[in-house]
Design an enzyme around this catalytic site. Structure first.
Site, mmCIF file in Angstrom:
data_model
loop_
_atom_site.group_PDB
_atom_site.id
_atom_site.type_symbol
_atom_site.label_atom_id
_atom_site.label_comp_id
_atom_site.label_asym_id
_atom_site.label_seq_id
_atom_site.Cartn_x
_atom_site.Cartn_y
_atom_site.Cartn_z
ATOM 1 N N GLU A 105 0.835 -1.204 0.000
ATOM 2 C CA GLU A 105 0.000 0.000 0.000
ATOM 3 C C GLU A 105 0.871 1.256 0.000
ATOM 4 O OE1 GLU A 105 -3.731 1.839 2.546
ATOM 5 O OE2 GLU A 105 -1.953 1.112 3.615
ATOM 6 N N TYR A 147 -4.401 9.660 -1.095
ATOM 7 C CA TYR A 147 -3.017 9.866 -0.648
ATOM 8 C C TYR A 147 -1.988 10.021 -1.767
ATOM 9 C CZ TYR A 147 -4.869 8.263 3.863
ATOM 10 O OH TYR A 147 -5.586 8.120 5.018
ATOM 11 N N ARG A 188 -5.866 12.163 12.086
ATOM 12 C CA ARG A 188 -7.094 12.818 12.559
ATOM 13 C C ARG A 188 -8.116 11.821 13.075
ATOM 14 N NH1 ARG A 188 -11.497 11.866 9.472
ATOM 15 N NH2 ARG A 188 -11.018 10.901 7.473
#
Length: 322
Positions: A75, A139, A224
């Site tokens: 990933e 991302y 977060r």
């Protein structure tokens, strides 16, 4: 008269993983019950910190259940490739992003295809994958091609040159190691509504301690939103691995990983996982070896990474909240 030294009994320091288990217990026992976007419900606390020493290749690889570190590494390499489509992952047998495009496909088409059949079609049909495997500017896009715009004399804007934050970071570490601006940011407010999932591990800040051959690269990750049971083991591994990879590129040693969470939670349907994992004791000291140094950080392959002394407990399965 010579005095004899009195031996001192120093307690054995706790295993680095114990802080993860303590956090899990704290959330389960004291966390606030909260509704969430998935409808599953969580127990949540606001704010947490974990610290891991990465010296000598040490890694925060959880041992109280098996973590598939190669999946997490694939990933990370996918992020660094800039890809935002699940097909490269699916072709490697990585399933962790499949639920989101599958849910969108079912919602928009009404076709109640199974998740397994959806993934198989993504792998077999490039056109289908191009249409339905996209996650939006997640991302990889933000890390390697953050969009910019130029202001024109007529008052309009036009696209500018995208910013590769990772390449820029490595260059700034080489040029100005003492800077306080060594940051990779994923939270692009202008593009959040186009993402399948807004970034959870959103901000990485790097810090250089020492100089020359003694220079150590520290990383602080702010997350977060954190699913402690399923997500955090992957996040810790990936952040430590990214730190080690960047350190190699800039001729430094990995220093410390500092992880900070905002909304730190456990899902209510993870009770069995929590009970089983908290009943286990950490074992072993996993250590990373990077077998080669490619020309750039973007040229790594999965075969470049080896983990030593990883003898985890068996895996514990639990549902993913989408």
């Amino acid at each position: 008269m010579a005095s004899s030294a009195i031996p001192r009994n120093h307690p054995t320091p706790p295993h680095p993983e114990q802080q993860y288990l303590d956090l899990m217990r704290r959330i389960w026992e004291t966390g606030s019950a909260r509704c969430d976007r998935t409808g599953v419900g969580t127990r949540s606390i606001c704010g947490a910190m974990l610290r891991f020493d990465l010296a000598g290749g040490a890694m925060p690889l959880i041992t109280t259940k098996r973590v598939y570190w190669k999946t997490a590494t694939r990933e990370l390499l996918w992020f660094l490739s800039g890809s935002t489509n699940i097909r490269p992952l699916v072709l490697q047998g990585v399933k962790i992003w499949n639920e989101w495009p599958h849910a969108r496909y079912v919602r928009e088409t009404g076709d109640a295809i199974s998740l397994e059949d959806f993934a198989a079609r993504i792998a077999q049909d490039e056109d289908f994958a191009r249409r339905w495997g996209e996650l939006g500017p997640v991302y990889g896009k933000q890390w390697t091609a953050w969009p910019t715009f130029r202001y024109r004399p007529d008052g309009l804007y036009e696209p500018g040159t995208p910013i590769n934050q990772v390449a820029q970071l490595i260059e700034s570490l080489r040029r100005d190691p003492g800077s306080r601006r060594h940051i990779i940011e994923g939270w692009n407010v202008a593009e959040l509504d186009r993402m399948a999932l807004p970034p959870c591990h959103k901000t990485y800040q790097f810090h250089v301690a020492g100089a020359g051959a003694e220079a150590r690269l520290n990383c602080l990750l702010y997350q977060r939103s954190c699913d402690v049971a399923l997500g955090l083991p992957f996040n810790l591994w990936a952040a430590a691995l990214l730190t080690a990879m960047i350190a190699q590129q800039v001729d430094m040693q990995p220093g410390e990983l500092v992880w900070m969470g905002g909304d730190v939670h456990l899902y209510e349907n993870h009770a069995a996982l929590v009970a089983e994992q908290l009943a286990r004791q950490p074992r072993g000291t996993p250590r990373l070896e990077i077998l080669r140094r490619p020309e750039t950080i973007f040229d790594h392959r999965i075969e470049d990474f080896v983990v030593h002394d990883y003898t985890p407990w068996p895996p514990i399965s639990a549902p993913v909240a989408v």
